[in-house]
Design an enzyme around this catalytic site. Structure first.
Site, mmCIF file in Angstrom:
data_model
loop_
_atom_site.group_PDB
_atom_site.id
_atom_site.type_symbol
_atom_site.label_atom_id
_atom_site.label_comp_id
_atom_site.label_asym_id
_atom_site.label_seq_id
_atom_site.Cartn_x
_atom_site.Cartn_y
_atom_site.Cartn_z
ATOM 1 N N TYR A 51 26.793 57.891 52.856
ATOM 2 C CA TYR A 51 25.917 56.864 52.267
ATOM 3 C C TYR A 51 24.864 56.443 53.280
ATOM 4 O O TYR A 51 25.175 56.247 54.462
ATOM 5 C CB TYR A 51 26.737 55.630 51.845
ATOM 6 C CG TYR A 51 26.728 55.470 50.347
ATOM 7 C CD1 TYR A 51 25.556 55.071 49.699
ATOM 8 C CD2 TYR A 51 27.835 55.761 49.581
ATOM 9 C CE1 TYR A 51 25.515 54.959 48.326
ATOM 10 C CE2 TYR A 51 27.806 55.653 48.202
ATOM 11 C CZ TYR A 51 26.635 55.257 47.581
ATOM 12 O OH TYR A 51 26.586 55.159 46.218
ATOM 13 N N GLU A 53 21.767 54.169 52.336
ATOM 14 C CA GLU A 53 20.706 53.376 51.687
ATOM 15 C C GLU A 53 19.716 52.881 52.731
ATOM 16 O O GLU A 53 20.094 52.476 53.829
ATOM 17 C CB GLU A 53 21.324 52.179 50.967
ATOM 18 C CG GLU A 53 21.984 52.575 49.660
ATOM 19 C CD GLU A 53 22.729 51.421 49.009
ATOM 20 O OE1 GLU A 53 22.812 50.336 49.614
ATOM 21 O OE2 GLU A 53 23.235 51.625 47.900
ATOM 22 N N ASP A 206 1.048 64.914 39.278
ATOM 23 C CA ASP A 206 2.435 65.385 39.240
ATOM 24 C C ASP A 206 2.359 66.906 39.365
ATOM 25 O O ASP A 206 2.085 67.610 38.402
ATOM 26 C CB ASP A 206 3.086 64.961 37.917
ATOM 27 C CG ASP A 206 4.491 65.532 37.764
ATOM 28 O OD1 ASP A 206 4.901 66.367 38.595
ATOM 29 O OD2 ASP A 206 5.164 65.146 36.794
ATOM 30 N N THR A 232 8.666 67.794 41.724
ATOM 31 C CA THR A 232 10.052 68.230 41.818
ATOM 32 C C THR A 232 10.083 69.234 42.970
ATOM 33 O O THR A 232 9.039 69.666 43.455
ATOM 34 C CB THR A 232 10.528 68.944 40.532
ATOM 35 O OG1 THR A 232 9.596 69.979 40.228
ATOM 36 C CG2 THR A 232 10.632 68.004 39.360
ATOM 37 N N LYS A 235 11.141 74.000 41.455
ATOM 38 C CA LYS A 235 10.421 74.944 40.580
ATOM 39 C C LYS A 235 9.755 76.002 41.466
ATOM 40 O O LYS A 235 10.451 76.713 42.182
ATOM 41 C CB LYS A 235 9.451 74.177 39.694
ATOM 42 C CG LYS A 235 10.158 73.161 38.800
ATOM 43 C CD LYS A 235 9.234 72.560 37.781
ATOM 44 C CE LYS A 235 9.980 71.715 36.782
ATOM 45 N NZ LYS A 235 10.101 70.310 37.145
ATOM 46 N N ARG A 241 17.387 71.006 43.628
ATOM 47 C CA ARG A 241 16.885 70.058 42.614
ATOM 48 C C ARG A 241 16.636 68.724 43.294
ATOM 49 O O ARG A 241 17.541 68.150 43.893
ATOM 50 C CB ARG A 241 17.931 69.822 41.528
ATOM 51 C CG ARG A 241 18.345 71.006 40.765
ATOM 52 C CD ARG A 241 19.025 70.567 39.492
ATOM 53 N NE ARG A 241 18.049 70.467 38.442
ATOM 54 C CZ ARG A 241 17.539 71.518 37.808
ATOM 55 N NH1 ARG A 241 17.928 72.732 38.109
ATOM 56 N NH2 ARG A 241 16.638 71.351 36.866
HETATM 57 N N1 PLP Z 1 7.030 66.604 35.954
HETATM 58 C C1 PLP Z 1 6.728 67.788 35.418
HETATM 59 C C2 PLP Z 1 5.292 68.212 35.352
HETATM 60 C C3 PLP Z 1 7.737 68.633 34.950
HETATM 61 O O1 PLP Z 1 7.427 69.805 34.387
HETATM 62 C C4 PLP Z 1 9.083 68.186 35.027
HETATM 63 C C5 PLP Z 1 10.200 69.010 34.561
HETATM 64 O O2 PLP Z 1 10.104 70.054 34.034
HETATM 65 C C6 PLP Z 1 9.336 66.921 35.562
HETATM 66 C C7 PLP Z 1 8.298 66.158 36.021
HETATM 67 C C8 PLP Z 1 10.707 66.334 35.568
HETATM 68 O O3 PLP Z 1 11.533 66.830 36.458
HETATM 69 P P1 PLP Z 1 13.121 66.621 36.335
HETATM 70 O O4 PLP Z 1 13.563 67.488 35.212
HETATM 71 O O5 PLP Z 1 13.577 67.062 37.664
HETATM 72 O O6 PLP Z 1 13.346 65.171 36.078
#
Ligand code: PLP
Length: 433
Positions: A51, A53, A206, A232, A235, A241
């Site tokens: 842990y 935090e 994002d 993320t 990918k 993950r």
């Molecule tokens: N943002 C985008 C553009 C995504 O394509 C995804 C998932 O495919 C996410 C966020 C969310 O990620 P997670 O599934 O890890 O929550």
């Protein structure tokens, strides 16, 4: 203390079956990848026991000297992997995944019911960018904030920036979100920056899908134009993950992004960080700075282009007419079938991809297209030649889908599923012809 085979053979067997499935199928889901053995080793390590935090040097638990070292290393590598100057940018590596990372940004920058604009989900955006239907606020983002999506120009398949600008001037969002889950082209960051500035909004990217491509500089760099970048890590980046949030150190619109983001992550929305994931992420971000990683990302793009070109040769209609990144979006509606049926049949032939809505679709459950991505099979060594062969296999599956749909009286998806599972439609025999 026993190993998994002895302690829990049932779970061991399920994992073995999943491993076989991953090994045997053509994995073409654009958001998936095969992470490295080194990352898996870190993720399966004793780091999961701790842990911690808080942030390095400021923890709410003792015994964190090595965890501090690890998280600091991970932060340094994250900045280096994306070519960022630590004086200008900071990063939080604790988000548990992409959706929590996005919600943490909204929590950091917005008050409840502030306005946001992200790409509409049926046009390629992600749920967490504010998705809602005319009847229902689906994503938490649209429940807690007021969401007005922007969309593609349906005639070109490219983001309609003119309409985004006009709508932003009327809607006055506090946050504009770039980035997508199913968009085969790059974003025009300079244009989006201008629109955000004109209405006094934060600009966030994002980059979840394309973070590997961005780290390898094979697509445009959002960091030059955005205030905040989320991602993320599992990918195209090929890590465990997880999620990350990058923020500029300069205050934006009077907000100190560093403290706002860090507080939103903890104690705002999370408790203890997943240190095993942070360990795996540090490994991934070290690899992301290597020449091999850059060569891999270049192949992800050239393989995807080869796949797209072959599909076009075979007569398919691709949204936007092609691709600049790791995915293509195929519009199956001209063939009289939908993505749900094609996904099912291709799945039976161990070709794993997903149904996807395409601009103009009426239903998200039975959408008109399929999304195909190149990162995972490129990791497994596919070159352009194998991706061209993959396009041909997909073509076979699509032809079978057309045939099967014709054979089923009526067009209900359930009847279709029953039919393709029946001996009257011996799919495997035909695919092996
Ligand atoms: N943002 C985008 C553009 C995504 O394509 C995804 C998932 O495919 C996410 C966020 C969310 O990620 P997670 O599934 O890890 O929550």
């Amino acid at each position: 203390d026993h190993g998994l085979s002895e302690a829990d053979p049932r779970v061991r067997t399920i994992i073995d079956k999943e491993k076989q499935r991953q090994f045997k199928s053509l994995e073409l889901i654009a958001s998936e990848n095969f992470t490295s053995r080194a990352v898996m080793e870190a993720v399966g390590s004793c780091l999961t026991n701790k842990y911690s935090e808080g942030l390095p040097g400021k923890r709410y638990y003792g015994g964190n000297e090595y965890i501090d070292e690890l998280e600091t290393l991970c932060q340094e590598r994250a900045l280096a992997a994306f070519h960022l100057d630590g004086e200008k940018w900071g990063v939080n590596v604790q988000p548990l995944s992409g959706s929590p990372a996005n919600f943490e940004v909204y929590t950091a920058l917005l008050n409840p019911h502030d306005r946001i604009m992200g790409l509409d989900l049926p046009h390629g955006g992600h749920l967490s960018h504010g998705f809602m239907t005319p009847k229902r606020r689906v994503s938490g983002t649209s429940i807690y904030f007021e969401s007005m999506p922007y969309r593609l120009d349906e005639s070109t398949g490219i983001v309609d920036y003119d309409m985004l600008e006009k709508t932003a001037i009327l809607f006055r969002p506090k946050l504009i979100i770039a980035g997508a889950s199913a968009y085969p082209r790059d974003f025009d960051y300079p244009r989006m920056r201008k629109i955000a500035d004109a209405v006094g909004a934060f600009l966030m990217m994002d980059m979840a899908h394309i973070s590997g491509l961005i780290a390898a500089s094979v697509v445009a760099d959002p960091f030059e134009y955005c205030d905040i970048v989320t991602t993320t890590t599992h990918k195209s980046l090929r890590g465990p993950r997880g999620g990350m949030i990058f923020f500029t150190r300069e205050p934006v619109l009077g907000v100190d992004l560093e403290s706002a983001v860090n507080n939103a992550v903890f104690p705002g929305l999370q408790g203890g960080p997943h240190n095993h994931t942070i360990g795996g992420l540090a490994v991934c971000l070290n690899y992301a700075q290597s020449p091999e990683f850059k060569a891999y990302q270049r192949k992800v793009v050239s393989n995807c282009r080869a796949l797209a070109d072959r599909l076009i040769e075979l007569g398919y209609k691709l949204v936007s007419g092609g691709t600049d990144n790791h995915l293509v979006l195929v519009d199956l509606r001209p063939l009289g079938i939908d993505g749900a049926r094609a996904e099912k049949i291709l799945d039976m032939a161990s070709i794993t991809l997903n149904k996807n809505s395409v601009p103009g679709d009426k239903s998200a459950l039975v959408p008109g297209g399929i999304r195909i991505g190149s990162p995972a099979m490129t990791t497994r060594g596919f070159t352009e030649k194998e991706f061209i062969a993959t396009a041909d296999f997909i073509h076979e599956g699509v032809k079978l889908t057309v045939e099967a749909k014709r054979s089923v009286s009526g067009s209900k998806l359930q009847d279709f599923m029953k039919f393709i599972g029946s001996p009257d439609f011996a799919l495997m025999d035909r695919v092996s012809d």
